[in-house]
Design an enzyme around this catalytic site. Structure first.
Site, PDB file in Angstrom:
ATOM      1  N   ASP A  71      30.354  67.450   7.652  1.00  0.00           N
ATOM      2  CA  ASP A  71      30.530  68.492   8.638  1.00  0.00           C
ATOM      3  C   ASP A  71      30.074  69.883   8.386  1.00  0.00           C
ATOM      4  O   ASP A  71      29.744  69.998   7.114  1.00  0.00           O
ATOM      5  CB  ASP A  71      31.834  68.734   9.377  1.00  0.00           C
ATOM      6  CG  ASP A  71      32.888  68.766   8.355  1.00  0.00           C
ATOM      7  OD1 ASP A  71      32.458  69.063   7.319  1.00  0.00           O
ATOM      8  OD2 ASP A  71      34.014  68.595   8.438  1.00  0.00           O
ATOM      9  N   ASN A 137      46.275  68.647  10.778  1.00  0.00           N
ATOM     10  CA  ASN A 137      46.321  68.208  12.040  1.00  0.00           C
ATOM     11  C   ASN A 137      45.831  66.596  12.363  1.00  0.00           C
ATOM     12  O   ASN A 137      45.746  66.308  13.554  1.00  0.00           O
ATOM     13  CB  ASN A 137      45.700  69.107  13.027  1.00  0.00           C
ATOM     14  CG  ASN A 137      44.277  69.375  12.767  1.00  0.00           C
ATOM     15  OD1 ASN A 137      43.619  68.732  11.912  1.00  0.00           O
ATOM     16  ND2 ASN A 137      43.633  70.083  13.661  1.00  0.00           N
ATOM     17  N   HIS A 139      42.801  65.457  11.570  1.00  0.00           N
ATOM     18  CA  HIS A 139      41.327  65.612  11.799  1.00  0.00           C
ATOM     19  C   HIS A 139      40.604  64.850  10.893  1.00  0.00           C
ATOM     20  O   HIS A 139      41.024  65.047   9.557  1.00  0.00           O
ATOM     21  CB  HIS A 139      40.818  66.905  12.173  1.00  0.00           C
ATOM     22  CG  HIS A 139      40.770  67.951  11.038  1.00  0.00           C
ATOM     23  ND1 HIS A 139      40.418  69.124  11.296  1.00  0.00           N
ATOM     24  CD2 HIS A 139      40.545  67.630   9.707  1.00  0.00           C
ATOM     25  CE1 HIS A 139      40.156  69.687  10.191  1.00  0.00           C
ATOM     26  NE2 HIS A 139      40.261  68.958   9.219  1.00  0.00           N
ATOM     27  N   GLU A 144      38.514  66.809  15.792  1.00  0.00           N
ATOM     28  CA  GLU A 144      39.845  67.456  15.881  1.00  0.00           C
ATOM     29  C   GLU A 144      40.857  66.546  16.953  1.00  0.00           C
ATOM     30  O   GLU A 144      40.247  65.697  17.722  1.00  0.00           O
ATOM     31  CB  GLU A 144      39.773  68.987  16.506  1.00  0.00           C
ATOM     32  CG  GLU A 144      38.872  69.645  15.624  1.00  0.00           C
ATOM     33  CD  GLU A 144      39.679  70.444  14.330  1.00  0.00           C
ATOM     34  OE1 GLU A 144      40.899  69.882  14.107  1.00  0.00           O
ATOM     35  OE2 GLU A 144      39.212  71.259  13.737  1.00  0.00           O
TER      36      GLU A 144
HETATM   37  P1  PGA Z   1      41.294  69.974   2.476  1.00  0.00           P
HETATM   38  O1  PGA Z   1      40.837  69.844   3.915  1.00  0.00           O
HETATM   39  O2  PGA Z   1      40.966  69.205   1.663  1.00  0.00           O
HETATM   40  O3  PGA Z   1      40.954  71.337   2.168  1.00  0.00           O
HETATM   41  O4  PGA Z   1      42.793  70.110   2.624  1.00  0.00           O
HETATM   42  C1  PGA Z   1      40.982  68.385   4.402  1.00  0.00           C
HETATM   43  C2  PGA Z   1      40.538  68.591   5.929  1.00  0.00           C
HETATM   44  O5  PGA Z   1      40.749  69.599   6.837  1.00  0.00           O
HETATM   45  O6  PGA Z   1      39.621  67.850   6.576  1.00  0.00           O
END
Ligand code: PGA
Length: 240
Positions: A71, A137, A139, A144
């Site tokens: 992404d 959350n 995602h 999302e």
């Molecule tokens: P993080 O992010 O590895 O920085 O915890 C994971 C995400 O938000 O996909």
């Protein structure tokens, strides 16, 4: 070394002690590349994969593989929170040999919808392995809450908690309003998926992803419907 493996629904859950987690995931990835050197891989950025990238960087051979970045934020080129910048810093710049190809979203493209179509055409439903982090959350990438299992690669609005991560954790001067993400549909079309999860702050959302109802409230729950998912978790994330 303590190590546990069990099935939760169709998902393989592998749990490693916190201090060994990065080493074990790195070893697994190195072994995957030995057997599948021409793999088409999709990879995430973030805090979770960073220690794995640090472990594999000196030895991994991605020279015959194709790497897709999962992404990207709609932020100006060079912004510290841009996934391409983070990926360069955490992995690409440390590799002794560059990957055969790296495919990244260009959030400066004139037509962002066309940019997403460009990436999906190259992905072409043929990813061998997709590695994912788990958002607080639920995602996956920037799919999302509210995302559907067949959502295409597309431009998305970014959830509030994801936005503030860009400024608070990466030092971006502006919060991204939108992002580009590989769609749930393309993620779920990957032959194999590894979900990387570390830290006690992820334990509750991990439990919902693994055992909660399958649906858009927790996009990671769609992984329950895929035949070849392995969750690679540390004990802090897995023991709640
Ligand atoms: P993080 O992010 O590895 O920085 O915890 C994971 C995400 O938000 O996909």
């Amino acid at each position: 070394v303590r190590y546990r493996h069990r099935r939760v629904n169709r998902i393989h859950l592998e749990v490693f002690p916190d201090g060994d987690w990065a080493e074990r995931v790195a070893a697994r990835w190195l072994a995957f590349m030995e057997t599948t050197p021409t793999a088409r891989l999709c990879v995430p950025t973030g805090d979770t994969p960073r220690p794995v990238y640090a472990k594999v960087a000196p030895t991994i051979d991605l020279g015959r593989s194709e790497v897709f970045l999962l992404d990207e934020f709609c932020l100006p080129f060079g912004d510290l929170a841009r996934c391409d910048a983070v990926f360069r810093k955490d992995l690409l710049s440390r590799l002794s040999k560059a990957p055969g190809a790296v495919h990244e979203f260009n959030p400066q493209a004139d037509n962002l919808d066309a940019e997403c179509e460009r990436i999906d055409r190259i992905v072409d439903g043929t990813l061998d392995l997709t590695m994912l982090g788990l958002g607080g959350n639920g995602h996956l990438g920037l799919n999302e809450p509210g995302s559907k299992a067949d959502d295409p690669t597309r431009v998305v609005q970014i959830a509030r908690m994801t936005k503030s991560a860009a400024t608070e954790r990466y030092g971006s001067s502006i919060e991204p309003e939108c992002g580009l993400t590989l769609g749930m549909g393309s993620i779920l079309a990957s032959r194999e998926i590894w979900l990387l999860v570390t830290g006690a702050h992820k334990s509750e959302i991990l439990a919902r992803a693994l055992q909660g109802p399958i649906g858009p409230d927790v996009p990671a729950s769609f992984l329950q419907s895929h035949p070849n998912v392995t969750v690679l978790a540390d004990e802090s994330a897995a023991l709640s």
